[in-house]
Design an enzyme around this catalytic site. Structure first.
Site, PDB file in Angstrom:
ATOM      1  N   LYS A  56      20.687 -19.591  12.858  1.00 25.14           N
ATOM      2  CA  LYS A  56      20.955 -18.299  13.497  1.00 25.14           C
ATOM      3  C   LYS A  56      20.169 -18.167  14.781  1.00 25.14           C
ATOM      4  CE  LYS A  56      22.211 -15.449   9.602  1.00 25.14           C
ATOM      5  NZ  LYS A  56      21.560 -15.789   8.334  1.00 25.14           N
ATOM      6  N   GLU A  59      20.823 -24.710  -2.474  1.00 26.52           N
ATOM      7  CA  GLU A  59      19.551 -23.973  -2.516  1.00 26.52           C
ATOM      8  C   GLU A  59      19.711 -22.610  -3.194  1.00 26.52           C
ATOM      9  OE1 GLU A  59      18.100 -21.588   0.605  1.00 26.52           O
ATOM     10  OE2 GLU A  59      19.518 -22.360   2.086  1.00 26.52           O
TER      11      GLU A  59
HETATM   12  N1  PSU Z   1      18.474 -18.863   7.608  1.00 24.63           N
HETATM   13  C1  PSU Z   1      19.635 -18.318   7.212  1.00 24.63           C
HETATM   14  N2  PSU Z   1      19.814 -18.034   5.912  1.00 24.63           N
HETATM   15  C2  PSU Z   1      18.858 -18.309   4.969  1.00 24.63           C
HETATM   16  C3  PSU Z   1      17.639 -18.914   5.402  1.00 24.63           C
HETATM   17  C4  PSU Z   1      17.500 -19.170   6.723  1.00 24.63           C
HETATM   18  O1  PSU Z   1      20.490 -18.067   8.041  1.00 24.63           O
HETATM   19  O2  PSU Z   1      19.058 -18.021   3.766  1.00 24.63           O
HETATM   20  C5  PSU Z   1      16.598 -19.255   4.383  1.00 24.63           C
HETATM   21  C6  PSU Z   1      16.728 -20.737   4.005  1.00 24.63           C
HETATM   22  O3  PSU Z   1      16.387 -20.893   2.639  1.00 24.63           O
HETATM   23  C7  PSU Z   1      15.670 -21.390   4.876  1.00 24.63           C
HETATM   24  C8  PSU Z   1      14.586 -20.320   4.885  1.00 24.63           C
HETATM   25  O4  PSU Z   1      15.200 -22.607   4.383  1.00 24.63           O
HETATM   26  O5  PSU Z   1      15.298 -19.100   4.955  1.00 24.63           O
HETATM   27  C9  PSU Z   1      13.611 -20.480   6.003  1.00 24.63           C
HETATM   28  O6  PSU Z   1      12.559 -19.616   5.825  1.00 24.63           O
HETATM   29  P1  PSU Z   1      11.249 -19.750   6.751  1.00 24.63           P
HETATM   30  O7  PSU Z   1      11.734 -19.411   8.138  1.00 24.63           O
HETATM   31  O8  PSU Z   1      10.276 -18.752   6.211  1.00 24.63           O
HETATM   32  O9  PSU Z   1      10.797 -21.179   6.643  1.00 24.63           O
END
Ligand code: PSU
Ligand code: MN
Length: 306
Positions: free
Chosen positions: A161, A27
Site C-alpha cells: 500500500k 498468513e
Molecule cells: N499491509 C497490508 N495488509 C496487511 C499487512 C500489511 O496491506 O494485512 C500486515 C501484514 O501481515 C504485514 C504486516 O506483514 O501488516 C506488516 O506489519 P509491520 O509494518 O508492523 O511490520
C-alpha cells in the site's frame, strides 16, 4: 528441543510436504488485524477453497497454545477471525508469544519463517510491509523486508500500500538481494491499484517461470525470498486519487494520535477501511483471492522442478 518441537503441522499438510504435493502458506494477520468479522471468516474459508481448486493444499499459519501452527481447523480459523485478544507476531515477537502461550496472528515475516521451518516454499498474502514514509527519521521499516533477505520463500502479493514509501521499499529489497518479479506485468502494483508508478526488476510470463527462478536461486545457495507482484484484477482496481486521499488522511491521523511501532500498520489499515467504507474491503478480498490462485499455480509448477 529444536524448532521442530514447536511446529504443529496438520497431518494432511505434513503428508503433502513429505510427498512433494504443492502447499501454499497463508498468513493470519490479514484475518485478525486486516479485515472485519465475519467477512474475514468467509474469506479465510474461500481462499482455502481456491487453493484446493488449483491442486494445492492451503496452510494458514498462526501461533496458538505455544505452537507454530501450520494449517488451522475451522475452530482455529474462527478464533483468529474473531480477533479477540489476538496479538500480532512479527519476528521479534515469536519467541515471547510461544513461551508465554499468547495467541498471535502471523505477519508476512512470521509466516515466511514458519513456512520455511515446515518446508513450504510458496506463500500468498495481500500486501507486504515495507519502508514507511518518513523512515529517514523514524527508522520504521517492516521486519518483513529483512525476512525476504534471509528466508527461502516465494511470496505472492499485490505489492504494498502507498501508506509506505514504495520507492524506498524497492531500494531496500534491491540492497538485500531480493528479486522482485512482476506477474505478467512490468509495473510494481500498489495493492488497491494496478500500478504504483514504479517498475519491477523483471516481468515474468507465468508460474512456470517463477518456479524456475526460485529453483535456480536456491540451487545457487542464494538465501532469501522471491517477491512476486501480482496486480489487483483490473475490474477491482480503485481510483488512485480516491485511495491516495484516504491514505494521506490516515497518515495525518496517525501523526496526530502519536501512533507508532507495531500499531502503525494496523491503525493505518483500519483507518483507510473506515474512510473508504466497503469499497476498499471488496477490492482487498479480490486481490487476496487472486494472489492465492497465482501462488497455487506457482506451487504446482515448483513441485515439478524442485
Ligand atoms: N499491509 C497490508 N495488509 C496487511 C499487512 C500489511 O496491506 O494485512 C500486515 C501484514 O501481515 C504485514 C504486516 O506483514 O501488516 C506488516 O506489519 P509491520 O509494518 O508492523 O511490520
Ligand atoms: Mn514498523
Amino acid at each position: 528441543m529444536n524448532y521442530r518441537d514447536y511446529l504443529s503441522i496438520t497431518p494432511e499438510i505434513a503428508k503433502a510436504i513429505e510427498e512433494n504435493t504443492p502447499v501454499v502458506a497463508l498468513e493470519s494477520t490479514i484475518l485478525s488485524h486486516g479485515m472485519p468479522y465475519p467477512e474475514n471468516l468467509e474469506f479465510a474459508h474461500k481462499v482455502e477453497e481456491l487453493v484446493r481448486a488449483e491442486g494445492a493444499i492451503p496452510a494458514t499459519t498462526a501461533i496458538i497454545g505455544g505452537k507454530l501452527k501450520v494449517g488451522l481447523n475451522a475452530e482455529e480459523l474462527e478464533l483468529m477471525c474473531k480477533g479477540e485478544n489476538i496479538a500480532k507476531a512479527s519476528r521479534r515477537d515469536v519467541a515471547v508469544y510461544l513461551a508465554t502461550g499468547q495467541t498471535a496472528a502471523t505477519t508476512v515475516a512470521t509466516t515466511m519463517l514458519i513456512a520455511d521451518m515446515a518446508g513450504v516454499r510458496v506463500f500468498a498474502t495481500g500486501g507486504i510491509g515495507g519502508v514507511h514514509r518518513g523512515a529517514q527519521e523514524t527508522m520504521d521499516i517492516s521486519a518483513d523486508l529483512q525476512e525476504f533477505a534471509h528466508t527461502n520463500v516465494c511470496v505472492v502479493s499485490a505489492g504494498c500500500k502507498s501508506i509506505l514509501d514504495i520507492g524506498l521499499t524497492l531500494e531496500y529489497l534491491e540492497t538485500f538481494g531480493v528479486p522482485v518479479l512482476g506477474y505478467q506485468t512490468e509495473h510494481f502494483p500498489a495493492f488497491y491499484c494496478e500500478e504504483s508508478g514504479y517498475n519491477v526488476d523483471y516481468k515474468v510470463s507465468g508460474a512456470e517461470e517463477v518456479a524456475k527462478i526460485m529453483k535456480t536461486k536456491w540451487d545457487l545457495g542464494l538465501a532469501g525470498g522471491v517477491l512476486v507482484g501480482n496486480p489487483i484484477p483490473h475490474e477491482w482496481s480503485m481510483d488512485h486519487k480516491y485511495i491516495d486521499a484516504a491514505i494521506d488522511k490516515a497518515l495525518e491521523m496517525a501523526k496526530e494520535k502519536g501512533i507508532h511501532g507495531k500499531k502503525t500498520t494496523p491503525f493505518l489499515l483500519a483507518t483507510i477501511k473506515d474512510l473508504t467504507g466497503g469499497d476498499s474491503l471488496a477490492s482487498n478480498l479480490q486481490l487476496a483471492y487472486n494472489n492465492a490462485v497465482v501462488a497455487s499455480k506457482i506451487a504446482v509448477e515448483y513441485a515439478k522442478v524442485k
